[in-house]
Write a protein that holds these residues in place. Sequence first.
Motif, PDB file in Angstrom:
ATOM      1  N   GLU A  47       0.739  -1.162  -0.090  1.00  0.00           N
ATOM      2  CA  GLU A  47      -0.050   0.230   0.017  1.00  0.00           C
ATOM      3  C   GLU A  47       0.946   1.168   0.146  1.00  0.00           C
ATOM      4  O   GLU A  47       0.262   2.531  -0.296  1.00  0.00           O
ATOM      5  N   SER A  48       2.212   1.066   0.329  1.00  0.00           N
ATOM      6  CA  SER A  48       2.924   2.442   0.401  1.00  0.00           C
ATOM      7  C   SER A  48       4.335   2.177   0.055  1.00  0.00           C
ATOM      8  O   SER A  48       4.820   1.202   0.132  1.00  0.00           O
ATOM      9  N   ALA A  49       5.050   3.137  -0.011  1.00  0.00           N
ATOM     10  CA  ALA A  49       6.672   3.285  -0.459  1.00  0.00           C
ATOM     11  C   ALA A  49       7.317   2.494   0.933  1.00  0.00           C
ATOM     12  O   ALA A  49       8.150   1.693   0.732  1.00  0.00           O
ATOM     13  N   TRP A  50       6.883   2.765   1.897  1.00  0.00           N
ATOM     14  CA  TRP A  50       7.335   2.275   3.321  1.00  0.00           C
ATOM     15  C   TRP A  50       7.125   0.676   3.423  1.00  0.00           C
ATOM     16  O   TRP A  50       8.164   0.142   3.433  1.00  0.00           O
ATOM     17  N   ARG A  51       5.994   0.357   3.024  1.00  0.00           N
ATOM     18  CA  ARG A  51       5.736  -1.159   2.774  1.00  0.00           C
ATOM     19  C   ARG A  51       6.678  -1.893   2.018  1.00  0.00           C
ATOM     20  O   ARG A  51       7.212  -2.702   2.183  1.00  0.00           O
ATOM     21  N   THR A  52       6.775  -1.246   0.832  1.00  0.00           N
ATOM     22  CA  THR A  52       7.698  -1.930  -0.325  1.00  0.00           C
ATOM     23  C   THR A  52       9.257  -1.941   0.115  1.00  0.00           C
ATOM     24  O   THR A  52       9.797  -2.838  -0.007  1.00  0.00           O
ATOM     25  N   VAL A 123       6.385  -8.165  13.029  1.00  0.00           N
ATOM     26  CA  VAL A 123       7.172  -6.996  12.624  1.00  0.00           C
ATOM     27  C   VAL A 123       6.398  -5.902  12.438  1.00  0.00           C
ATOM     28  O   VAL A 123       5.340  -5.982  11.814  1.00  0.00           O
ATOM     29  N   ASP A 124       6.700  -4.728  12.701  1.00  0.00           N
ATOM     30  CA  ASP A 124       6.157  -3.351  12.476  1.00  0.00           C
ATOM     31  C   ASP A 124       5.136  -2.850  12.930  1.00  0.00           C
ATOM     32  O   ASP A 124       4.460  -1.576  12.870  1.00  0.00           O
ATOM     33  N   ARG A 125       4.046  -4.018  13.235  1.00  0.00           N
ATOM     34  CA  ARG A 125       2.810  -3.520  13.868  1.00  0.00           C
ATOM     35  C   ARG A 125       2.591  -4.368  15.132  1.00  0.00           C
ATOM     36  O   ARG A 125       2.841  -5.596  14.949  1.00  0.00           O
ATOM     37  N   ASP A 142       7.657   2.927  17.852  1.00  0.00           N
ATOM     38  CA  ASP A 142       6.657   3.303  19.019  1.00  0.00           C
ATOM     39  C   ASP A 142       5.932   4.434  18.261  1.00  0.00           C
ATOM     40  O   ASP A 142       6.490   5.688  18.356  1.00  0.00           O
ATOM     41  N   PHE A 143       4.566   4.027  17.960  1.00  0.00           N
ATOM     42  CA  PHE A 143       3.782   4.880  17.088  1.00  0.00           C
ATOM     43  C   PHE A 143       3.350   6.147  18.127  1.00  0.00           C
ATOM     44  O   PHE A 143       3.205   7.299  17.492  1.00  0.00           O
ATOM     45  N   VAL A 144       3.098   5.918  19.358  1.00  0.00           N
ATOM     46  CA  VAL A 144       2.644   6.862  19.893  1.00  0.00           C
ATOM     47  C   VAL A 144       3.498   8.094  20.074  1.00  0.00           C
ATOM     48  O   VAL A 144       3.358   9.241  19.902  1.00  0.00           O
ATOM     49  N   ASP A 202      -6.272   5.163   4.524  1.00  0.00           N
ATOM     50  CA  ASP A 202      -5.950   3.578   4.440  1.00  0.00           C
ATOM     51  C   ASP A 202      -4.344   3.679   3.981  1.00  0.00           C
ATOM     52  O   ASP A 202      -3.913   2.771   3.348  1.00  0.00           O
ATOM     53  N   PHE A 203      -3.576   4.662   4.280  1.00  0.00           N
ATOM     54  CA  PHE A 203      -2.158   4.842   4.229  1.00  0.00           C
ATOM     55  C   PHE A 203      -1.815   4.933   2.783  1.00  0.00           C
ATOM     56  O   PHE A 203      -0.690   4.640   2.334  1.00  0.00           O
ATOM     57  N   SER A 204      -2.862   5.075   2.023  1.00  0.00           N
ATOM     58  CA  SER A 204      -2.488   5.292   0.239  1.00  0.00           C
ATOM     59  C   SER A 204      -2.484   6.820  -0.001  1.00  0.00           C
ATOM     60  O   SER A 204      -3.282   7.588   0.426  1.00  0.00           O
ATOM     61  N   ILE A 257       4.697  11.011   8.635  1.00  0.00           N
ATOM     62  CA  ILE A 257       5.587   9.744   9.255  1.00  0.00           C
ATOM     63  C   ILE A 257       6.026   8.949   8.071  1.00  0.00           C
ATOM     64  O   ILE A 257       5.334   8.663   7.380  1.00  0.00           O
ATOM     65  N   ASP A 258       7.089   8.448   8.413  1.00  0.00           N
ATOM     66  CA  ASP A 258       7.819   7.338   7.580  1.00  0.00           C
ATOM     67  C   ASP A 258       9.251   7.886   7.093  1.00  0.00           C
ATOM     68  O   ASP A 258      10.235   7.120   7.193  1.00  0.00           O
ATOM     69  N   ALA A 259       9.213   9.091   6.608  1.00  0.00           N
ATOM     70  CA  ALA A 259      10.657   9.476   6.055  1.00  0.00           C
ATOM     71  C   ALA A 259      11.220   8.799   4.869  1.00  0.00           C
ATOM     72  O   ALA A 259      12.392   8.192   4.741  1.00  0.00           O
TER      73      ALA A 259
HETATM   74  C1  GZL Z   1       4.387   1.251  10.151  1.00  0.00           C
HETATM   75  C2  GZL Z   1       3.714   0.761   9.092  1.00  0.00           C
HETATM   76  C3  GZL Z   1       2.763   1.733   8.312  1.00  0.00           C
HETATM   77  C4  GZL Z   1       3.530   2.842   7.677  1.00  0.00           C
HETATM   78  C5  GZL Z   1       2.959   3.059   6.421  1.00  0.00           C
HETATM   79  O1  GZL Z   1       5.288   0.475  10.719  1.00  0.00           O
HETATM   80  O2  GZL Z   1       2.900  -0.285   9.680  1.00  0.00           O
HETATM   81  O3  GZL Z   1       1.940   0.907   7.418  1.00  0.00           O
HETATM   82  O4  GZL Z   1       3.737   3.797   8.277  1.00  0.00           O
HETATM   83  C6  GZL Z   1       2.582   1.483   5.992  1.00  0.00           C
HETATM   84  O5  GZL Z   1       3.283   3.858   5.133  1.00  0.00           O
HETATM   85  O6  GZL Z   1       1.444   1.471   5.294  1.00  0.00           O
END
Ligand code: GZL
Length: 324
Positions: A47-52, A123-125, A142-144, A202-204, A257-259
């Motif tokens: 869904e996003s450049a971060w995910r890729t 991982v990640d979430r 830490d998303f908070v 939706d992060f898109s 957020i992401d950078a």
């Molecule tokens: C963060 C990750 C999030 C990113 C988004 O760990 O789960 O999901 O911030 C991605 O870009 O879609």
Amino acid sequence: MKQLIVAALLVFVVGCKKEPAPEASAGNAGPTAEKKLVVGFSQVGAESAWRTAETKSIRGEAEKRGINLKFADAQGKQANQIMAIRSFIAQGVDAIVLAPVVETGWEPVLLEAKAANIPVILVDRGIKVTDESLYTTLIASDFVEEGRMAADWLAKKMGEKGNVVELQGTTGSAPAIDRKKGFEEALKKYPNIAIVKSQSADFSRAKGKEVMEAFIKSDRNNINAVYAHNDDMALGAIQALDEAGMNPGKDVLVVSIDAVKGAFEAMVAGKLNATVECNPLMGPILYDTIAKIRAGEKVPKYTQNKDQLFDQTTAAQVIGSREY
Ligand code: GZL
């Protein structure tokens, strides 16, 4: 007679010479080759450049380490992730890696993984479960704290007053829930800043543009800043602001957020004001952690990826060294 016995012995010795083990080809390891580690990875989607970037890191590192990675892209659907985990269990993988699209609904399938004695690494979430033994460890930011960092930076830039519109990430996902929580928590220090609209995109990038267009349509004169839970939605919002002639980065501040690389390009162009890094390069730490688990070492329940904020003052000199 003696010659006969010697000849017979010679045949016996030559005949017993050990054939070299067949070369262990990629598919079938020879009898002496070490068994390849087999890991099943259920990824949210693309869904996003971060995910890729996260997928690239986890797949690339498996390749580098000779790990047999079974990769499943869930296209954003929890049902697909649950199916993938069941398939990994049936295949008897050595470890399951899960980037959970949402926080809840994981107990049944994780109980099956536990019954099969297969460790689950998040991982990640994160996820919400009553029985924390259903997963071995979580590696994530830490998303908070990310939400707090974005809010504090934006509040100062806004002169501690004004209206913010918020583009939320995927409904029910840990980053969307916690980035909202952290942002609101920090804003309590600034009573003259209000979140006047808040909706998921939706992060898109495409949905970020769409939702921002709706915000502009409904109340364009009351928008001083945009807070997006990720860069992709922020870049979509910037497109919408540009098309409406609203001068993003100057008349309307934008923080996300992401950078990812696109965020640095937008900061250099003066359209994005700041982004909080959320490092997606999980491959090395993930497989180091799996190795420790398989060696019977104790691993922490949570390993936090460190984050930092970048803004226009540093974007130009940092952009060249960014890895994703
Ligand atoms: C963060 C990750 C999030 C990113 C988004 O760990 O789960 O999901 O911030 C991605 O870009 O879609």
